[in-house]
Design a protein around this motif. Structure first.
Motif, short mmCIF file in Angstrom:
data_model
loop_
_atom_site.label_atom_id
_atom_site.label_comp_id
_atom_site.label_asym_id
_atom_site.label_seq_id
_atom_site.Cartn_x
_atom_site.Cartn_y
_atom_site.Cartn_z
N VAL A 106 107.34 -20.60 84.97
CA VAL A 106 105.92 -20.89 84.77
C VAL A 106 105.11 -20.50 86.01
O VAL A 106 103.98 -19.99 85.89
N SER A 107 105.66 -20.72 87.18
CA SER A 107 104.97 -20.33 88.42
C SER A 107 104.74 -18.83 88.46
O SER A 107 103.66 -18.35 88.86
N LEU A 108 105.76 -18.07 88.05
CA LEU A 108 105.61 -16.61 88.02
C LEU A 108 104.55 -16.20 87.00
O LEU A 108 103.71 -15.32 87.28
N LEU A 109 104.56 -16.84 85.83
CA LEU A 109 103.56 -16.52 84.81
C LEU A 109 102.15 -16.84 85.31
O LEU A 109 101.20 -16.08 85.03
N LEU A 110 102.00 -17.94 86.03
CA LEU A 110 100.68 -18.29 86.56
C LEU A 110 100.21 -17.25 87.56
O LEU A 110 99.04 -16.83 87.53
N TRP A 111 101.11 -16.80 88.43
CA TRP A 111 100.74 -15.78 89.42
C TRP A 111 100.33 -14.48 88.73
O TRP A 111 99.31 -13.87 89.09
N VAL A 112 101.10 -14.06 87.72
CA VAL A 112 100.75 -12.85 86.97
C VAL A 112 99.41 -13.03 86.27
O VAL A 112 98.56 -12.12 86.26
N PHE A 113 99.18 -14.22 85.70
CA PHE A 113 97.91 -14.51 85.03
C PHE A 113 96.74 -14.37 85.99
O PHE A 113 95.71 -13.76 85.66
N LEU A 114 96.87 -14.93 87.19
CA LEU A 114 95.79 -14.88 88.16
C LEU A 114 95.55 -13.47 88.68
O LEU A 114 94.40 -13.09 88.97
N SER A 139 96.12 -21.81 98.00
CA SER A 139 97.17 -20.81 97.85
C SER A 139 98.19 -21.25 96.81
O SER A 139 98.88 -22.26 97.01
N VAL A 140 98.31 -20.49 95.72
CA VAL A 140 99.28 -20.81 94.67
C VAL A 140 100.72 -20.58 95.15
O VAL A 140 101.58 -21.44 94.98
N PRO A 141 101.04 -19.41 95.76
CA PRO A 141 102.40 -19.23 96.29
C PRO A 141 102.74 -20.28 97.35
O PRO A 141 103.88 -20.75 97.44
N GLY A 142 101.75 -20.65 98.17
CA GLY A 142 101.99 -21.66 99.19
C GLY A 142 102.37 -23.00 98.61
O GLY A 142 103.18 -23.73 99.18
N ALA A 143 101.79 -23.34 97.45
CA ALA A 143 102.13 -24.61 96.79
C ALA A 143 103.59 -24.62 96.38
O ALA A 143 104.29 -25.62 96.57
N LEU A 144 104.08 -23.51 95.83
CA LEU A 144 105.48 -23.44 95.41
C LEU A 144 106.41 -23.52 96.61
O LEU A 144 107.37 -24.30 96.61
N VAL A 145 106.13 -22.74 97.64
CA VAL A 145 106.99 -22.74 98.84
C VAL A 145 106.95 -24.11 99.51
O VAL A 145 108.00 -24.66 99.90
N GLY A 146 105.77 -24.68 99.64
CA GLY A 146 105.65 -26.00 100.25
C GLY A 146 106.39 -27.06 99.47
O GLY A 146 107.05 -27.94 100.04
N TYR A 164 107.39 -30.38 92.37
CA TYR A 164 106.30 -30.73 93.29
C TYR A 164 105.33 -29.56 93.40
O TYR A 164 104.11 -29.74 93.39
N GLY A 165 105.90 -28.36 93.55
CA GLY A 165 105.07 -27.18 93.71
C GLY A 165 104.21 -26.92 92.49
O GLY A 165 103.04 -26.54 92.61
N LEU A 166 104.78 -27.11 91.29
CA LEU A 166 104.02 -26.88 90.06
C LEU A 166 102.87 -27.87 89.94
O LEU A 166 101.75 -27.50 89.54
N ILE A 167 103.13 -29.13 90.28
CA ILE A 167 102.07 -30.14 90.27
C ILE A 167 100.99 -29.77 91.28
O ILE A 167 99.79 -29.85 91.00
N ALA A 168 101.44 -29.34 92.47
CA ALA A 168 100.49 -28.97 93.52
C ALA A 168 99.70 -27.72 93.15
O ALA A 168 98.56 -27.55 93.57
N MET A 169 100.31 -26.82 92.36
CA MET A 169 99.59 -25.62 91.93
C MET A 169 98.35 -25.97 91.13
O MET A 169 97.29 -25.36 91.29
N GLY A 170 98.48 -26.95 90.24
CA GLY A 170 97.31 -27.38 89.48
C GLY A 170 96.23 -27.94 90.40
O GLY A 170 95.04 -27.65 90.23
N LEU A 171 96.67 -28.70 91.40
CA LEU A 171 95.73 -29.29 92.35
C LEU A 171 95.04 -28.21 93.18
O LEU A 171 93.82 -28.24 93.38
N THR A 172 95.82 -27.25 93.65
CA THR A 172 95.26 -26.20 94.51
C THR A 172 94.43 -25.21 93.71
O THR A 172 93.48 -24.62 94.23
N LEU A 173 94.77 -25.01 92.42
CA LEU A 173 93.96 -24.13 91.57
C LEU A 173 92.57 -24.73 91.37
O LEU A 173 91.55 -24.03 91.46
N ILE A 174 92.53 -26.03 91.12
CA ILE A 174 91.25 -26.71 90.95
C ILE A 174 90.45 -26.68 92.24
O ILE A 174 89.26 -26.35 92.26
N PHE A 175 91.12 -26.98 93.35
CA PHE A 175 90.41 -26.97 94.63
C PHE A 175 89.99 -25.56 95.02
O PHE A 175 88.86 -25.34 95.49
N GLY A 176 90.88 -24.59 94.83
CA GLY A 176 90.57 -23.23 95.22
C GLY A 176 89.42 -22.64 94.45
O GLY A 176 88.66 -21.82 94.96
#
Length: 292
Positions: free
Chosen positions: A155-163, A240-247, A17-29
Motif C-alpha cells: 500500500v505504501s508503494l501504491l501511495l507513492w506511485v499515486f502521488l 515526507s511520505v517515504p520518511g514516514a515509512l522509514v521512521g 506505524y509508518g502507514l498510520i503516519a503517512m495519513g498524518l503527514t499527507l494531511i499535514f503536508g
C-alpha cells in the motif's frame, strides 16, 4: 538467539506505524493542519471492521473494500463539513489553532461514543490464521505480522506511485508546496484538502485491518498509535511520505530488538532518546521536505 523473528516483527509493526503516519503527514503536508483525531479514526476503523467480522466471519483483509471507502468518505466529510468552515474563518492566520482544538474535540467525541456503544472490553478478531506461524529453518514467523508487513509495504508503494504519477497526486503535491500558486494554476484547493483528508483516513482503514488479527480492539486503542505516529512523522520529516515509512520501521525495530535485552519501560525511553538525537542532528527529520 536469532534476532530474525524480532526483526520481521519489528519491521511489520514499524510499517504499520509508518502507514498510520503517512495519513498524518499527507494531511499535514497538503493542508498544514495537524489532525489530533487521527488515532480516534483508526479506532473507528478497527471497531467497524471488528463488528462486521463478528457478525459475518469475513476475513478482515477482505473488508478493505467496505471499510476503505467508508473511511475515505468520513475523512472527506470531516474536512468539508467541519474543518473547512474553521479554515475559512481563520484564513488570515498562518497557524489556525482552532483547527487543532476542533480535531482534539472530535477525538474525544469519537472515543466516548465508541465507549458508550462498544464498551470498554478488550477484544480481538481470532481468525483462522491468527495463530498460524511460518517456519523457515530455525526461524518462526507469525502469519498475521508477515501478512501485515507485505500489505503495508504494498500500500505504501501504491501511495507513492499515486502521488508521483497521477493528476490528483500532482495536485496534492503542488498544493502542499504552494497552495496559492497551485490555485492560480487551476487547482481547487478545498477539494484537494478534502481528498487528502479522505486518503489519510483510508490509509487508517488498511492499518486497522492488518492490526485486527493480532492486536486488541478497544475505544482507547488509537491513543497508542497516535503517539507513535506523531513521533514517526517528526522523525521521518514533516510532509515526507517515504520518511514516514522509514521512521516507522526504525521505531518498530527499536521496540522489538531492544525488548530482547531490556525492559519495556527502558525501551520506550530509548525510542524518545533516538527521536531527540535525530532532531538535534537534523531538525527537519530524516527526509524533511515538502510533500514528496
Amino acid at each position: 538467539m536469532s534476532l530474525m523473528p524480532s526483526i520481521i516483527n519489528g519491521a511489520s509493526m514499524g510499517a504499520i506505524y509508518g502507514l498510520i503516519a503517512m495519513g498524518l503527514t499527507l494531511i499535514f503536508g497538503t493542508m498544514r493542519v495537524t489532525n489530533f483525531a487521527h488515532g480516534a479514526m483508526l479506532m473507528l476503523a478497527m471497531i467497524s471492521a471488528y463488528s462486521i467480522w463478528a457478525v459475518t466471519g469475513i476475513n478482515p483483509y477482505l473488508l478493505i473494500v467496505v471499510i476503505g471507502p467508508l473511511m475515505f468518505c468520513l475523512g472527506y466529510a470531516t474536512q468539508m463539513l467541519l474543518i473547512r468552515p474553521v479554515l475559512k474563518a481563520e484564513s488570515d492566520k498562518n497557524d489556525p489553532i482552532s483547527v487543532l482544538l476542533l480535531t482534539a474535540g472530535l477525538s474525544i467525541v469519537l472515543e466516548n461514543l465508541a465507549l458508550m456503544i462498544f464498551g470498554a472490553d478488550y477484544r480481538m478478531a481470532q481468525t483462522d490464521f491468527s495463530n498460524t506461524v511460518f517456519s523457515f529453518g530455525d526461524v518462526t514467523l507469525s502469519a498475521p505480522r508477515l501478512f501485515g508487513l507485505i500489505i503495508t509495504l504494498g500500500v505504501s508503494l501504491l501511495l507513492w506511485v499515486f502521488l508521483q504519477r497521477t493528476e490528483i497526486g500532482r495536485q496534492l503535491r503542488a498544493t502542499g508546496m504552494d497552495r496559492n500558486t497551485a490555485a492560480l494554476m487551476g487547482v481547487n484547493s478545498e477539494q484537494t484538502f478534502a481528498i487528502a483528508f479522505g486518503i489519510g483516513c483510508a490509509l487508517l482503514a488498511v492499518a486497522g485491518l492488518v492490526l485486527l488479527p493480532f492486536y486488541y480492539v478497544t475505544p482507547s486503542v488509537g491513543n497508542v498509535f497516535q503517539t507513535r505516529a506523531f513521533i514517526v512523522v517528526v522523525l521521518g520529516g514533516l510532509g515526507s511520505v517515504p520518511g514516514a515509512l522509514v521512521g516507522g520501521i526504525i521505531i518498530g525495530l527499536i521496540e522489538t530488538i531492544a525488548a530482547q535485552f531490556m525492559t519495556a519501560s527502558i525501551t520506550s525511553v530509548l525510542i524518545y532518546i533516538v527521536f531527540l538525537v535525530v532532531l538535534f542532528v537534523k531538525p527537519t527529520g530524516l527526509f524533511g521536505s515538502k510533500l514528496s
